[in-house]
Design a protein around this motif. Structure first.
Motif, short mmCIF file in Angstrom:
data_model
loop_
_atom_site.label_atom_id
_atom_site.label_comp_id
_atom_site.label_asym_id
_atom_site.label_seq_id
_atom_site.Cartn_x
_atom_site.Cartn_y
_atom_site.Cartn_z
N ARG A 120 -35.17 -36.24 30.27
CA ARG A 120 -35.41 -34.92 29.67
C ARG A 120 -34.50 -33.86 30.30
O ARG A 120 -34.01 -32.96 29.62
CB ARG A 120 -36.87 -34.52 29.84
N VAL A 121 -34.32 -33.98 31.61
CA VAL A 121 -33.43 -33.03 32.30
C VAL A 121 -32.00 -33.17 31.78
O VAL A 121 -31.33 -32.17 31.52
CB VAL A 121 -33.49 -33.26 33.82
N VAL A 122 -31.53 -34.41 31.65
CA VAL A 122 -30.19 -34.65 31.11
C VAL A 122 -30.06 -34.03 29.73
O VAL A 122 -29.07 -33.34 29.42
CB VAL A 122 -29.87 -36.15 31.08
N ARG A 123 -31.06 -34.24 28.90
CA ARG A 123 -31.04 -33.68 27.54
C ARG A 123 -30.97 -32.16 27.58
O ARG A 123 -30.13 -31.54 26.91
CB ARG A 123 -32.29 -34.13 26.78
N ASP A 124 -31.85 -31.54 28.38
CA ASP A 124 -31.92 -30.08 28.40
C ASP A 124 -30.69 -29.45 29.06
O ASP A 124 -30.19 -28.42 28.60
CB ASP A 124 -33.19 -29.64 29.13
N ALA A 125 -30.21 -30.06 30.13
CA ALA A 125 -29.03 -29.51 30.81
C ALA A 125 -27.79 -29.62 29.92
O ALA A 125 -26.97 -28.70 29.86
CB ALA A 125 -28.81 -30.24 32.14
N THR A 126 -27.65 -30.75 29.24
CA THR A 126 -26.50 -30.93 28.35
C THR A 126 -26.54 -29.91 27.22
O THR A 126 -25.52 -29.29 26.89
CB THR A 126 -26.50 -32.35 27.77
N LYS A 127 -27.69 -29.72 26.65
CA LYS A 127 -27.85 -28.74 25.57
C LYS A 127 -27.51 -27.34 26.07
O LYS A 127 -26.85 -26.56 25.38
CB LYS A 127 -29.28 -28.78 25.04
N ALA A 128 -27.94 -27.02 27.29
CA ALA A 128 -27.68 -25.69 27.86
C ALA A 128 -26.18 -25.50 28.12
O ALA A 128 -25.61 -24.45 27.79
CB ALA A 128 -28.47 -25.50 29.15
N PHE A 129 -25.53 -26.48 28.71
CA PHE A 129 -24.09 -26.37 28.96
C PHE A 129 -23.32 -26.22 27.65
O PHE A 129 -22.36 -25.45 27.57
CB PHE A 129 -23.57 -27.59 29.72
N ASP A 130 -23.72 -26.98 26.64
CA ASP A 130 -23.05 -26.87 25.34
C ASP A 130 -23.15 -25.45 24.80
O ASP A 130 -22.24 -24.96 24.13
CB ASP A 130 -23.68 -27.84 24.33
N ALA A 131 -24.27 -24.78 25.09
CA ALA A 131 -24.52 -23.42 24.60
C ALA A 131 -24.03 -22.35 25.57
O ALA A 131 -24.42 -21.18 25.44
CB ALA A 131 -26.01 -23.24 24.32
N TYR A 132 -23.22 -22.72 26.55
CA TYR A 132 -22.70 -21.78 27.55
C TYR A 132 -23.81 -21.15 28.39
O TYR A 132 -23.65 -20.06 28.92
CB TYR A 132 -21.87 -20.67 26.88
N ASP A 133 -24.91 -21.87 28.55
CA ASP A 133 -26.02 -21.37 29.37
C ASP A 133 -26.08 -22.18 30.65
O ASP A 133 -26.98 -22.99 30.87
CB ASP A 133 -27.34 -21.46 28.60
#
Length: 856
Positions: free
Chosen positions: A678-691
């Motif tokens: 879940r962390v991998v999923r959320d962190a990847t999504k955040a990096f993709d969104a410049y967050d």
């Protein structure tokens, strides 16, 4: 196994030097053109890196914003992109010239010849010298000193950026004053000129009398200055009385061309179209109407002078008024009075002002008005905003000069709408920064003034044919063949002429002006990306993926780059813009050199380590201001603790060898890895969104759970080679470590690289970004056991015994009792529990506990 490389006592000290040297030797961050060529444009991530001004020192704001970019770049590199991450140095312009003057104690005098043996009188300690005491030197000598000092500054900047861990390709650098840069900048201008986008005009110009140069709208800032209103009588030409105005600039009375009031102001409607005579100078001027006149300001009617402020320019242009210039480029009153001043008394009054500074002229005009009885009142002093050049020390004046302009949409609605639409087609991070861009674009009042009357910069590549009287023929602008670029019109002759024709009738004269530094910086994508120089590179990197920058230069750098790209390529220069916030001091005031609250980064990096400072920077979202207290840098200290913990946790995890053929079989291990998914999923999504801040937040939160709970829970099983679950624990630990090190790598660049080297070949920064493992586990098991562990620790603490104290029996209630039972063995081991009972309950709690007898 690489475990032999693990130090006995892992530490952060020395990692920056160790790994910067290794990255350089291994070419870790080099742009791989062959790989990019194979992947095509979609496989490249290109960055239009801000070139810092190479005149002075870097500050903590640079560390803040450049880290934001680097974190995103490292993520994209690990995602498999071929990264084009260059660095530029913004050498030319007024800041560099001023630094050279203050550093060497010199000033430029274009009338002097070049001295090949010149040695500057000072080095680094001439700031206190008055301008009159600076040694005059030739333009060529002055430019040589500019070149010398900027090269020294750039080396220091590179060293600090390397210490910061920027994953820049240091073979891809450029300077805004090199031959390649001058060629690119001149070529772009000639193409603008050919298309009719660049033009020359004699017009009112905002002028800095210290720098002796025109100033563009984007370089202005308002500063509060003290002033007083002077109530002055203008005399009606029909002899029926006076019209009273209030002005803060009575010294401009000789340049008065009209009075103006709001068309809806009933007090002055009867006078529109009539005339009045100016006090002291007895010049007849009309009374006119214009909606910009404010009914509630002063007496409701104002004098229009050429020129007191930017509103005067608007009135002058829109009401088609004459230009009665009275101030020269040195900020002093011109010796010749405007030709409408004809009476002896008026001429005598003007003669008393000629040659005076604005301040002295104001004082004398006030005295003359008092003597004539036409000064009726002087108000109490008040403060009001006055236009300054952002790097200047005195208020700007407005003088009429011939300058070069570039069309920017101010007077072209279609171009302005195109610029706005291109902005809307980009990704803005955060999105509200787009509004600032649109507000600036819609609020422009004039085209972009790109010429400067300075020395160290890109020469404007034109000459002027001279007529039979030796005067410039502005209708015969001579331009070079692009193949000749770069050129300097002050030393090179135009095509078809020889040097002996310079300055003689029928010959030519070279343009002495240079480009505004933004006119070159607006071409950073072209400079870095090889436009019109390396077609293959340009097609691989443009339009760029990312423009990172500060919010304060949206109106200058971002907007001007958009203008050049739209005019040249009819497209936005990037797909995304990432805008960092400001650094503020503990009182929430923006840090700036003028406020004296700037923090230099070197000491902070040395004291706490780079990863700690990168953590602080990455903890702030784009667009958000961040407070920094050098006396108590709390976030930096937290970052240091995290980096050290990563080293120590890695050393501990790697002490458990993974047996061949190991599989994850234990529920707690599967639970931990499922939660990590879940962390991998959320962190990847955040990096993709410049967050990046969100990505760091979720990774860090899991890491502390992993260290405080999971490591404690499984260590007994991981140590016990006889336990059937040992292989599962060792594999889960190693898998989690590999994933966490990669998740932290964009932020904790050095600690992550160090730990990765202990159990992997190659760099973590070119390793594959972690993917979700898809392990069939229930994250509820880890969270339930973690809550139970907290309860056990609390019970021992309340009993005032050591956490190592054995427990004879304990009963734990939990709403997830079934999940808790799946890790019963690990819970018993970590709690040193002999008898454990797990029951259903509404909340996790220790219902009963009996401690084992303690030995004396």
């Amino acid at each position: 196994m690489a475990d032999a490389h693990i130090p006995d006592k892992p530490a952060l000290e020395g990692l920056e030097q160790k790994w910067d040297a290794a990255w350089s030797a291994q070419g870790t961050y080099l742009f791989d053109r062959a790989r990019a060529r194979d992947a095509g444009r979609t496989g490249v991530f290109s960055v239009d890196t801000p070139p810092p001004t190479a005149s002075g020192s870097l500050h903590i704001g640079h560390v803040f914003s450049y880290t934001h970019t680097d974190v995103k770049v490292r993520f994209e590199r690990m995602r498999g992109k071929t990264v084009f991450y260059p660095m530029g140095w913004d050498d030319n312009g007024l800041p560099t010239e001023r630094r050279v003057q203050n550093y060497y104690g010199v000033r430029c005098d274009t009338s002097l010849p070049f001295d090949p043996d010149f040695t500057p009188p000072f080095r680094g300690d001439a700031k206190s010298l008055k301008p009159a005491d600076q040694i005059p030197i030739s333009r060529r000598n002055f430019i040589a000193l500019c070149e010398q000092l900027t090269l020294e500054d750039e080396k220091q900047f590179e060293d600090l950026f390397r210490q910061l861990g920027l994953s820049v390709d240091w073979t891809q650098t450029y300077r805004t004053i090199s031959d390649d840069t001058i060629r690119t900048s001149q070529l772009a201008f000639l193409r603008n000129l050919e298309r009719g986008e660049a033009y020359q005009s004699m017009a009112p110009t905002l002028w800095d009398i210290d720098f002796r140069s025109a100033i563009a709208q984007a370089e202005l800032e308002d500063r509060d200055q003290q002033a007083s209103y002077h109530r002055v009588a203008f005399h009606k030409t029909d002899g029926s009385g006076d019209i009273l105005i209030e002005t803060t600039r009575p010294e401009l009375l000789p340049a008065c061309v009209a009075l103006v009031a709001n068309p809806d102001d009933e007090r002055y409607q009867p006078y529109f179209g009539q005339t009045v005579r100016t006090p002291l100078f007895d010049v007849e001027v009309p009374v006119l109407a214009h909606p910009l006149a404010q009914k509630d300001k002063g007496t409701g009617i104002a004098m229009i002078c050429t020129f007191g402020d930017v509103t005067d320019i608007i009135w002058w242009r829109e009401l088609d008024l004459p230009n009665r210039t009275m101030l020269g480029k040195d900020g002093r009153v011109l010796p010749e009075a405007p030709d409408v001043i004809v009476t002896d008394a008026a001429k005598a009054a003007y003669a008393e002002l000629a040659g005076k500074t604005v301040f002295s002229a104001k004082k004398r005009v006030v005295e003359l008005l008092q003597e004539s009885g036409e000064l009726l009142e002087v108000s109490k002093p008040f403060t009001h905003p006055v236009k300054f050049y952002e790097k200047g020390d005195r208020p700007l004046e407005i003088v009429s000069t011939r300058q070069w302009y570039l069309r920017n949409g101010a007077r072209d609605p279609q171009l302005r709408e195109t610029l706005i639409e291109m902005g809307r087609g980009m990704g803005w991070h955060p999105d509200f920064m787009r509004v600032r861009y649109e507000n600036w674009t819609n609020g422009l009042t004039g085209d972009w003034l790109v010429s400067r009357q300075r020395f160290f910069g890109v020469p404007i590549p034109v000459w002027y044919a001279l007529d039979e009287n030796g005067e410039r023929d502005y209708d015969r602008v001579l331009t070079p063949d692009p193949a000749r670029l770069p050129v300097d019109p002050t030393t090179d002759a135009p095509d078809g002429y020889t040097e002996d024709q310079r300055g003689v009738p029928g010959g030519f004269e070279g343009e002495k002006d240079i480009f505004d530094t933004w006119a070159t910086s607006s071409l950073t994508p072209q400079l870095a990306g090889g436009w019109q120089r390396d077609e293959e590179l340009w097609n691989l990197v443009a339009p760029f993926d990312l423009r990172p920058q500060g919010q304060d230069i949206i109106r200058t750098w971002l907007f001007s780059t958009m203008v050049r790209s739209v005019l040249e390529d009819h497209r936005a220069p990037w797909t995304d813009a990432a805008i960092s916030g400001f650094i503020v001091d503990p009182d929430r005031k923006k840090m700036s050199k003028s406020k004296g609250n700037v923090v230099t980064p070197a000491d902070i990096l040395d004291a706490h380590g780079t990863d700690a400072v990168r953590y602080w920077a990455a903890s702030s979202r784009l667009g958000a201001d961040a407070a920094f207290d050098p006396q108590n840098p709390t976030q930096v200290k937290i970052g240091r603790r995290l980096a050290i913990k990563l080293l120590n946790a890695a050393k501990f995890v790697l002490s458990f060898p993974v047996p061949e053929g190991a599989e994850v079989t234990h529920a707690l291990d599967a639970s931990m890895l499922a939660a990590l998914d879940r962390v991998v999923r959320d962190a990847t999504k955040a990096f993709d969104a410049y967050d990046h801040a969100r990505a760091l937040e979720v990774t860090e939160a899991f890491f502390w759970t992993f260290c405080d709970d999971y490591l404690e829970l499984v260590k007994e099983r991981a140590y016990d080679r006889t336990d059937a679950g040992q292989a599962s624990a060792a594999l889960a630990l190693r898998t989690a470590l590999s994933t966490l090190v990669r998740l932290f790598a964009p932020v904790l660049a050095f600690a992550a690289e160090e730990t990765w080297s202990w159990f992997n070949e190659g760099s973590v920064h070119t390793a594959t970004w972690p993917e979700q493992l898809g392990i069939d586990g229930d994250p509820a098991v880890l969270s339930a056991v973690g809550e139970a562990l907290i309860g056990i620790r609390r019970a021992k603490t309340e009993a005032k015994v050591s956490q190592k104290t054995a427990v004879a029996s304990i009963t734990i209630a939990s709403p997830r009792a079934d999940a808790l039972r799946l890790a019963e063995g690990d819970l018993r081991a970590v709690g040193r529990i002999e008898q454990l009972e797990i029951i259903d309950g509404e909340a996790t709690a220790v219902v009963a506990i009996t401690l084992s007898p303690q030995e004396d």
